[in-house]
Write a protein that holds these residues in place. Sequence first.
Motif, short mmCIF file in Angstrom:
data_model
loop_
_atom_site.label_atom_id
_atom_site.label_comp_id
_atom_site.label_asym_id
_atom_site.label_seq_id
_atom_site.Cartn_x
_atom_site.Cartn_y
_atom_site.Cartn_z
N UNK A 115 0.83 -1.21 0.00
CA UNK A 115 0.00 0.00 0.00
C UNK A 115 0.86 1.27 0.00
N UNK A 116 2.03 1.17 0.58
CA UNK A 116 2.98 2.29 0.49
C UNK A 116 3.35 2.55 -0.96
N UNK A 117 3.55 1.48 -1.66
CA UNK A 117 3.94 1.61 -3.06
C UNK A 117 2.82 2.26 -3.88
N UNK A 118 1.60 1.82 -3.63
CA UNK A 118 0.45 2.40 -4.33
C UNK A 118 0.35 3.89 -4.01
N UNK A 119 0.49 4.20 -2.74
CA UNK A 119 0.44 5.61 -2.32
C UNK A 119 1.50 6.44 -3.03
N UNK A 120 2.72 5.92 -3.04
CA UNK A 120 3.82 6.68 -3.63
C UNK A 120 3.61 6.92 -5.12
N UNK A 121 3.13 5.92 -5.81
CA UNK A 121 2.90 6.07 -7.25
C UNK A 121 1.79 7.08 -7.51
N UNK B 76 -6.03 -6.73 -7.08
CA UNK B 76 -6.98 -5.95 -7.88
C UNK B 76 -8.34 -6.63 -7.92
N UNK B 77 -8.33 -7.93 -8.12
CA UNK B 77 -9.59 -8.67 -8.21
C UNK B 77 -10.39 -8.57 -6.92
N UNK B 78 -9.70 -8.75 -5.80
CA UNK B 78 -10.37 -8.70 -4.50
C UNK B 78 -10.87 -7.30 -4.21
N UNK B 79 -10.05 -6.31 -4.50
CA UNK B 79 -10.45 -4.93 -4.23
C UNK B 79 -11.67 -4.55 -5.07
N UNK B 80 -11.65 -4.89 -6.33
CA UNK B 80 -12.80 -4.58 -7.20
C UNK B 80 -14.06 -5.25 -6.69
N UNK B 81 -13.90 -6.45 -6.22
CA UNK B 81 -15.06 -7.24 -5.79
C UNK B 81 -15.68 -6.69 -4.52
N UNK B 116 -6.61 8.74 -15.54
CA UNK B 116 -6.19 7.52 -16.23
C UNK B 116 -4.78 7.12 -15.80
N UNK B 117 -3.96 8.12 -15.68
CA UNK B 117 -2.58 7.85 -15.30
C UNK B 117 -2.52 7.27 -13.88
N UNK B 118 -3.29 7.87 -12.99
CA UNK B 118 -3.33 7.38 -11.61
C UNK B 118 -3.82 5.93 -11.59
N UNK B 119 -4.88 5.70 -12.33
CA UNK B 119 -5.43 4.34 -12.39
C UNK B 119 -4.38 3.35 -12.90
N UNK B 120 -3.70 3.72 -13.98
CA UNK B 120 -2.74 2.79 -14.58
C UNK B 120 -1.59 2.47 -13.63
N UNK B 124 -0.90 -1.20 -12.15
CA UNK B 124 0.39 -1.83 -12.40
C UNK B 124 0.87 -2.56 -11.14
N UNK B 125 0.53 -2.03 -10.00
CA UNK B 125 0.94 -2.67 -8.74
C UNK B 125 -0.04 -3.77 -8.33
N UNK B 126 -1.30 -3.40 -8.20
CA UNK B 126 -2.23 -4.37 -7.59
C UNK B 126 -2.64 -5.51 -8.52
N UNK B 127 -2.37 -5.34 -9.83
CA UNK B 127 -2.62 -6.47 -10.74
C UNK B 127 -1.48 -7.49 -10.66
N UNK B 128 -0.38 -7.04 -10.09
CA UNK B 128 0.79 -7.91 -10.04
C UNK B 128 1.14 -8.39 -8.63
N UNK B 129 0.32 -7.97 -7.68
CA UNK B 129 0.48 -8.50 -6.33
C UNK B 129 -0.68 -9.43 -6.07
#
Lengths: 140, 140
Positions: A115-121, B76-81, B116-120, B124-129
């Motif tokens: 979550x730190x990483x998400x925040x920083x980005x 990402x999947x869990x958060x969306x859900x 869009x940039x914030x979302x991407x 990039x992080x939560x789709x890969x964790x």
Amino acid sequence: MLSKKTKYAFHALSYLAENQEKGAILIQEIAAAKKISQKFLESILLDLKKAGVLGSKKGKGGGYYLIKKPEEITLAKVIRLLNGPIAWLPCVSLNYYEKCGDCPDEATCNMHLIMCEVRDQTLRIVENKTVQDLVGSKQL
Amino acid sequence: MLSKKTKYAFHALSYLAENQEKGAILIQEIAAAKKISQKFLESILLDLKKAGVLGSKKGKGGGYYLIKKPEEITLAKVIRLLNGPIAWLPCVSLNYYEKCGDCPDEATCNMHLIMCEVRDQTLRIVENKTVQDLVGSKQL
DNA sequence: CTATTACCCTACAAAGTTTATAGACTTTAT
DNA sequence: ATAAAGTCTATAAACTTTGTAGGGTAATAG
């Protein structure tokens, strides 16, 4: 998701930025131009004033005006003010920090690190985008 | 901010991941281990089941179990859900898209582009964790 | 000085969301 | 059959967001 309050704040700020040469601008003018409930907008502008973003003049010919340059007002500042924390968890928030109830050690908490990483980005973007970047587009 | 529901989901999923060898696990066991209201947890697990993340077995000896590998369940999947959209604006959401009421053109909307940039960056992080990345830390 | 203008403040109400509880129902193992 | 366990529906409590109402207070023009 950003609240209406936050969106209204951006609408108002960009309107003020686009009309800086007119000096103080009436709440009702902004409310009408952006179709926002006037009373609701009042409290938003007041928040922005208390945060040092806006100034106001009372009496005839009064209104609100930008006290900082549009390029000095970051989206992060506005979002924190009207929307609350940018971070996804209180234990990761820089401005609204709260300790996690049962987390004994943030340094070893994997969720904390992610979550730190998400925040920083996120901050990397919204700390570097300003009201000036909103000006010129037809809408927000 | 992430809702309690979302945090509970992560707690439950990491518990299930850490106890995969035990087979089906009782709701009440998870609820007790993670100190979550059992009935509230029920609906969360049900959501996760409907989303294809968990399987369940009714009757004696029943319970919930992971139907996917922990490393295949993205945050990402869990958060969306459980939490809803990841994006800050509906017009920027991939999974919960809604057109902005008064925005005539997303391509020229500066706010749209920034969000869009914030979302991407977030994706990039939560789709890969994954849930696997949560296992092993004392807490979430 | 005084009337006007417009910001400032408090309270509250309506609506929506989140969190939680209760109880009945269905399925399954033994 | 019976007990154990997930499933489903309804609802209530708590909180947040959004919006309304009305008046108070300060500043300005004339």
